[in-house]
Design a protein around this motif. Structure first.
Motif, PDB file in Angstrom:
ATOM      1  N   GLN A 154       0.835  -1.186   0.000  1.00 45.72           N
ATOM      2  CA  GLN A 154       0.000   0.000   0.000  1.00 45.72           C
ATOM      3  C   GLN A 154       0.876   1.245   0.000  1.00 45.72           C
ATOM      4  O   GLN A 154       1.931   1.285   0.612  1.00 45.72           O
ATOM      5  CB  GLN A 154      -0.932  -0.030   1.219  1.00 45.72           C
ATOM      6  CG  GLN A 154      -1.909   1.119   1.292  1.00 45.72           C
ATOM      7  CD  GLN A 154      -1.422   2.258   2.136  1.00 45.72           C
ATOM      8  OE1 GLN A 154      -0.517   2.085   2.952  1.00 45.72           O
ATOM      9  NE2 GLN A 154      -1.997   3.436   1.927  1.00 45.72           N
ATOM     10  N   ASN A 155       0.429   2.278  -0.695  1.00 46.43           N
ATOM     11  CA  ASN A 155       1.165   3.543  -0.808  1.00 46.43           C
ATOM     12  C   ASN A 155       2.547   3.334  -1.427  1.00 46.43           C
ATOM     13  O   ASN A 155       3.540   3.919  -1.017  1.00 46.43           O
ATOM     14  CB  ASN A 155       1.307   4.205   0.563  1.00 46.43           C
ATOM     15  CG  ASN A 155       1.780   5.653   0.453  1.00 46.43           C
ATOM     16  OD1 ASN A 155       1.466   6.347  -0.502  1.00 46.43           O
ATOM     17  ND2 ASN A 155       2.559   6.093   1.429  1.00 46.43           N
ATOM     18  N   SER A 156       2.612   2.487  -2.465  1.00 45.62           N
ATOM     19  CA  SER A 156       3.875   2.254  -3.167  1.00 45.62           C
ATOM     20  C   SER A 156       3.620   2.300  -4.664  1.00 45.62           C
ATOM     21  O   SER A 156       2.526   1.965  -5.146  1.00 45.62           O
ATOM     22  CB  SER A 156       4.478   0.900  -2.777  1.00 45.62           C
ATOM     23  OG  SER A 156       3.680  -0.166  -3.266  1.00 45.62           O
ATOM     24  N   LEU A 157       4.627   2.713  -5.406  1.00 45.07           N
ATOM     25  CA  LEU A 157       4.506   2.767  -6.859  1.00 45.07           C
ATOM     26  C   LEU A 157       4.386   1.376  -7.460  1.00 45.07           C
ATOM     27  O   LEU A 157       3.709   1.183  -8.475  1.00 45.07           O
ATOM     28  CB  LEU A 157       5.707   3.512  -7.441  1.00 45.07           C
ATOM     29  CG  LEU A 157       5.889   4.956  -6.976  1.00 45.07           C
ATOM     30  CD1 LEU A 157       7.111   5.570  -7.645  1.00 45.07           C
ATOM     31  CD2 LEU A 157       4.653   5.790  -7.243  1.00 45.07           C
ATOM     32  N   LEU A 158       5.048   0.379  -6.857  1.00 42.33           N
ATOM     33  CA  LEU A 158       4.943  -0.992  -7.347  1.00 42.33           C
ATOM     34  C   LEU A 158       3.525  -1.518  -7.200  1.00 42.33           C
ATOM     35  O   LEU A 158       2.983  -2.149  -8.120  1.00 42.33           O
ATOM     36  CB  LEU A 158       5.924  -1.890  -6.589  1.00 42.33           C
ATOM     37  CG  LEU A 158       5.877  -3.384  -6.927  1.00 42.33           C
ATOM     38  CD1 LEU A 158       6.184  -3.613  -8.403  1.00 42.33           C
ATOM     39  CD2 LEU A 158       6.844  -4.158  -6.039  1.00 42.33           C
ATOM     40  N   GLY A 159       2.898  -1.280  -6.054  1.00 37.80           N
ATOM     41  CA  GLY A 159       1.520  -1.719  -5.868  1.00 37.80           C
ATOM     42  C   GLY A 159       0.580  -1.040  -6.845  1.00 37.80           C
ATOM     43  O   GLY A 159      -0.331  -1.675  -7.392  1.00 37.80           O
ATOM     44  N   ALA A 231      -7.066   5.586  -9.531  1.00 39.00           N
ATOM     45  CA  ALA A 231      -6.279   4.607  -8.771  1.00 39.00           C
ATOM     46  C   ALA A 231      -5.216   5.276  -7.892  1.00 39.00           C
ATOM     47  O   ALA A 231      -5.108   4.940  -6.708  1.00 39.00           O
ATOM     48  CB  ALA A 231      -5.645   3.595  -9.726  1.00 39.00           C
ATOM     49  N   PRO A 232      -4.422   6.227  -8.383  1.00 41.72           N
ATOM     50  CA  PRO A 232      -3.482   6.906  -7.471  1.00 41.72           C
ATOM     51  C   PRO A 232      -4.187   7.666  -6.354  1.00 41.72           C
ATOM     52  O   PRO A 232      -3.667   7.753  -5.234  1.00 41.72           O
ATOM     53  CB  PRO A 232      -2.720   7.862  -8.394  1.00 41.72           C
ATOM     54  CG  PRO A 232      -2.859   7.282  -9.744  1.00 41.72           C
ATOM     55  CD  PRO A 232      -4.197   6.639  -9.784  1.00 41.72           C
ATOM     56  N   ILE A 236      -2.518   5.929  -3.264  1.00 43.36           N
ATOM     57  CA  ILE A 236      -1.334   6.694  -2.871  1.00 43.36           C
ATOM     58  C   ILE A 236      -1.752   7.766  -1.864  1.00 43.36           C
ATOM     59  O   ILE A 236      -2.606   8.610  -2.161  1.00 43.36           O
ATOM     60  CB  ILE A 236      -0.657   7.348  -4.096  1.00 43.36           C
ATOM     61  CG1 ILE A 236      -0.221   6.277  -5.096  1.00 43.36           C
ATOM     62  CG2 ILE A 236       0.525   8.184  -3.661  1.00 43.36           C
ATOM     63  CD1 ILE A 236       0.842   5.338  -4.582  1.00 43.36           C
ATOM     64  N   THR A 237      -1.160   7.704  -0.686  1.00 49.12           N
ATOM     65  CA  THR A 237      -1.456   8.696   0.361  1.00 49.12           C
ATOM     66  C   THR A 237      -0.303   9.662   0.608  1.00 49.12           C
ATOM     67  O   THR A 237      -0.506  10.710   1.199  1.00 49.12           O
ATOM     68  CB  THR A 237      -1.794   7.971   1.678  1.00 49.12           C
ATOM     69  OG1 THR A 237      -0.700   7.115   2.046  1.00 49.12           O
ATOM     70  CG2 THR A 237      -3.051   7.128   1.515  1.00 49.12           C
ATOM     71  N   ASP A 238       0.888   9.321   0.169  1.00 46.60           N
ATOM     72  CA  ASP A 238       2.050  10.188   0.332  1.00 46.60           C
ATOM     73  C   ASP A 238       2.145  11.103  -0.886  1.00 46.60           C
ATOM     74  O   ASP A 238       2.244  10.637  -2.026  1.00 46.60           O
ATOM     75  CB  ASP A 238       3.316   9.348   0.481  1.00 46.60           C
ATOM     76  CG  ASP A 238       4.537  10.192   0.821  1.00 46.60           C
ATOM     77  OD1 ASP A 238       4.393  11.429   0.913  1.00 46.60           O
ATOM     78  OD2 ASP A 238       5.625   9.617   0.984  1.00 46.60           O
TER      79      ASP A 238
END
Length: 297
Positions: A154-159, A231-232, A236-238
């Protein structure tokens, strides 16, 4: 009485071969005029928003860094926004590159298996794969968010890239299957007779033959990942890991309702430029990829 020979007929000028008559040329122009008008109208409809955004990004805008005259003030504001334009561009490049890589790898093997191998339940499995296209996109994001949290992605570019790949795979697998089916089976059979394995025939013979299909799938995956916003927004939270579309959207959330439209239009131009360049460079292969399944053999 002397007999005079008849006067020779005047020489006629031979017509130039391959040049249509004036009436035929006029008829051809009249026939093609509706096509020209329609295509020109569609080009104006699709190009006008992009041209307008490009002009607005350089023109003076009230409440922006480009108040007087034309220049790059809006782009300077975009470059210095929060983590910086280069960080957001890098995030988008990483997500789009991983999505293209995963999509091409899985769809290549999946399309090859569906096109060249016969196994029980092949057609049912293929229909189940295509059925993902009928599931609403947004309804799967919350379960996927929980799943990525369980996998510590979670909160990763790979995910994020894995999620975008999942939504691209049904169409990509379909495109690669019809691309492989348009290649004669005699090619890979001849390669296997010469000593190649199935994967050897795939690598040496079939992959070059389905290159237009691969380019089409890769371009579709890149465009979807590069321009995706929903989706981002969920995964993505950061803010430092946000791709460029999410960063451009966040620029609109300014203090006291004031929106920097100049910097926003500059962000739109930066977002659209790679897509336009890639499409212009790969359009010939893009069209061939779509036409690969029209005729077999």
């Amino acid at each position: 009485m002397a007999v005079t020979a008849p006067a020779p007929a005047p020489a006629t000028r031979p017509a130039r071969p391959g040049r249509p008559a004036p009436r035929a040329r006029i008829a051809g122009v009249l026939t093609r005029t509706p096509y020209w008008v329609l295509t020109a109208g569609l080009a104006i409809v699709f190009l006008f928003p992009l041209v307008w955004a490009g002009v607005a990004s350089f023109s003076p805008q009230p409440g922006s860094a480009q108040v007087d005259g034309w220049g790059f003030g809006n782009y300077a504001t975009l470059a210095s926004y929060q983590a910086g334009i280069w960080q957001y561009l890098w995030n988008s490049v990483v997500v789009s590159g991983l999505t293209v890589l995963f999509t091409l790898g899985v769809s290549l093997l999946g399309g090859f298996a569906f096109a060249r191998f016969r196994f029980p339940g092949r057609d049912v499995l293929f229909l189940v794969t295509l059925a993902i296209l009928m599931v609403p996109y947004a309804t799967l994001l919350i379960p996927l968010y929980v799943l990525l949290n369980t996998l510590h992605l979670q909160n990763s570019l790979l995910g994020l890239a894995l999620v975008l790949t999942m939504f691209q795979l049904p169409f990509a697998t379909f495109m690669m299957r019809i691309s492989f089916e348009s290649v004669p089976r005699e090619l890979d059979e001849a390669a296997m007779v010469d000593g190649c394995s199935s994967f050897g025939a795939l690598r040496r013979v079939l992959v070059p033959a389905v290159k237009p299909g691969l380019i089409t799938v890769g371009l579709f995956a890149f465009l979807a990942a590069w321009n995706d916003f929903v989706a981002p927004l969920i995964l993505i939270t950061d803010s430092a890991k946000a791709p460029l579309p999410l960063a451009v959207a966040n620029m609109r959330q300014q203090v006291m309702g004031i929106v920097d439209y100049g910097a926003t239009q500059a962000g739109v131009v930066v977002l659209a430029a790679p897509c336009v360049v890639l499409f212009l460079l790969l359009q010939r292969h893009y069209v061939r990829g779509f036409m690969s399944g029209a005729l077999k053999g």
